[in-house]
Design an enzyme around this catalytic site. Structure first.
Site, mmCIF file in Angstrom:
data_model
loop_
_atom_site.group_PDB
_atom_site.id
_atom_site.type_symbol
_atom_site.label_atom_id
_atom_site.label_comp_id
_atom_site.label_asym_id
_atom_site.label_seq_id
_atom_site.Cartn_x
_atom_site.Cartn_y
_atom_site.Cartn_z
ATOM 1 C CB SER A 27 50.580 -96.796 5.528
ATOM 2 O OG SER A 27 50.943 -96.285 6.794
ATOM 3 C CE LYS A 35 51.718 -92.960 2.304
ATOM 4 N NZ LYS A 35 52.667 -93.779 1.557
ATOM 5 C CG HIS A 65 65.997 -79.007 -16.094
ATOM 6 N ND1 HIS A 65 67.324 -79.174 -15.775
ATOM 7 C CD2 HIS A 65 65.958 -78.705 -17.432
ATOM 8 C CE1 HIS A 65 68.068 -78.957 -16.862
ATOM 9 N NE2 HIS A 65 67.259 -78.697 -17.872
ATOM 10 C CD GLU A 109 57.958 -98.189 -2.933
ATOM 11 O OE1 GLU A 109 57.533 -97.050 -2.690
ATOM 12 O OE2 GLU A 109 57.719 -99.183 -2.206
#
Length: 458
Positions: free
Chosen positions: A313, A319, A183, A326
């Protein structure tokens, strides 16, 4: 191709065709009738279509229904299609007649034109190249061949490479302990290797499901001609042609047990698409987990260090994003969408023919190719280079309140829950809180809270 034209004729009359085109009137009509998209059949399907025409010519020759000089010329031209020499001549949109007749005639006309040149005498696209065949059995046969070959040659090896690399990570990470999560909340300890072993098994099971689904595609409808009855096919044609296809591909293709079923329904394609969707869902789980476990680097979970493959980025210096994972997720979304389209298309069969075969074929093959490429890229550019952040893993393991689970056999569920609440409220660890409040002897407490005893057998 020049802008000059020649006039060709079919049963509907004259048609202007680009002068240098190998195709003829029926293909040109299809080009004009279906200006829908830029989607065209790719190499895998065209090679399979060429193979069907090659095998048909040989079978017609062997059964005595096609003279050897004509059959030989067709075989040579069909081999050129298999080899990709005429891909630019396959100009019909995927969104066309639902039986794929336009693409079948595109092949018949291209092969007939080349065979005519080779033979020195006219060879007819219908009477010779399409002899003993119909679009209704040729097209699904090519679909089965293309899907089975592409899956065997590209997808299954890519899945196996991913499975092996995940299994290697299981072994590499086996001694590293971490906190499990259910969870999205802290759970009991486990091995990082166990987590990766789960991923490897998911991939292994997906591989087995795809292999199982391919069994249905080895049945070929070739020889059923228009509706499955085999009208106008020479006796022995189907058996002979399919044996040639099996020999050329090295795959166990066989004649359909029931030609009416295998021409009217595309259930085998649906079954394979379902297996591909299941693999896409497994990859979605794995890629998302990798993203979560690698989130950070300082303010996320930060348990895995993903390979840095490109700046992440345009505005935030330094970053780095999980871009390989993805890309896998986007492929999976596309495959799941294709499965919905394939299911809808297969459900659109009516009586003796499915009339969405071109779309089913296109989406099924694209799903196979996308999953193969994404699996290979995921394995090579992400999974292979994964490293564990052992400092972070030890820290989160020690701070987890779920360690109180190990105390329940000793002090009971309610007292263990009370210790967990006390540890949470004070900001201390379960270990420190239990030392003060549990009443368990230090040696016994150290034994109970030893994470290596909580993760199952080594």
């Amino acid at each position: 191709m020049s802008e000059t034209f020649r006039t060709e004729h079919d049963t509907m009359g004259p048609v202007r065709v680009p002068a240098e085109a190998l195709y003829g009137a029926q293909t040109q009509r299809a080009v004009e009738n279906f200006p829908i998209s830029r989607m065209r059949f790719g190499r895998g399907f065209l090679s399979a279509l060429g193979l069907v025409k090659f095998a048909a010519a040989q079978a017609n020759q062997q059964t005595g229904t096609l003279p050897s000089p004509i059959a030989n010329a067709i075989e040579t031209a069909a081999q050129e299609v298999m080899d990709g020499r005429h891909d630019s001549q396959f100009v019909v949109d995927v969104f066309q007649t639902g039986s794929g007749t336009s693409t079948n005639m595109n092949a018949n006309e291209v092969i007939a034109a080349r065979a005519t040149t080779l033979h020195g005498k006219p060879i007819h696209p219908n009477d010779h190249v399409n002899r003993s065949q119909s679009s209704n059995d040729v097209f699904p046969t090519a679909l089965h061949i293309a899907a089975a070959r592409t899956a065997q040659e590209t997808l299954l090896p890519a899945i196996d490479a991913l499975r092996q690399t995940l299994e290697a990570k299981r072994k590499q990470f086996w001694e590293i302990l971490k906190i499990g999560r259910t969870h999205l909340q802290d759970a009991v300890p486990m091995r990082l290797g166990q987590e990766f072993g789960g991923y490897a098994r998911q991939v292994e099971l997906s591989q087995a499901r795809i292999r199982k689904a391919l069994e249905d595609l080895y049945e070929l409808p070739l020889g059923g001609t228009a509706v499955g009855s085999g009208i106008n096919a020479a006796p022995g044609f189907a058996k002979t042609a399919i044996a040639i296809i099996a020999e050329r591909t090295g795959l166990p293709f066989r004649e359909a047990q029931n030609h009416f079923e295998t021409q009217a329904a595309r259930d085998g394609a649906v079954f394979l698409s379902g297996a591909l969707k299941t693999y896409a869902i497994a990859l979605t789980k794995i890629a998302n987990d990798i993203r979560w476990l690698g989130s950070g680097p300082r303010c996320g979970l930060g348990e895995l260090q993903l390979p840095e493959v490109q700046p992440g980025s345009s505005i935030m210096p330094g970053k780095v994003n999980p871009v390989i994972a993805e890309s896998v997720l986007m492929v999976c979304a596309q495959v799941i969408g294709h499965d919905a389209t394939i299911s809808w298309g297969a459900g659109s069969g009516a009586l003796e023919l499915n009339t969405m075969m071109p779309l089913i074929a296109y989406d099924l093959l694209e799903s196979i190719e996308l999953l193969a490429a994404a699996s290979r890229n995921f394995e090579e550019r992400c999974i292979t280079g994964l490293e564990a952040n052992e400092v972070r893993l030890r820290d989160t393991l020690e701070r987890s309140l779920a360690l109180a689970t190990a105390l329940t056999p000793e002090i009971g569920y309610e007292r263990a829950a009370s210790l967990a609440h006390a540890a949470y409220d004070s900001g201390r660890t379960i270990r420190k809180t239990a030392e003060e409040q549990s009443g368990i002897a230090p040696e016994r407490l150290a034994e109970l809270l030893d994470p290596t005893k909580m993760v199952g057998p080594a």
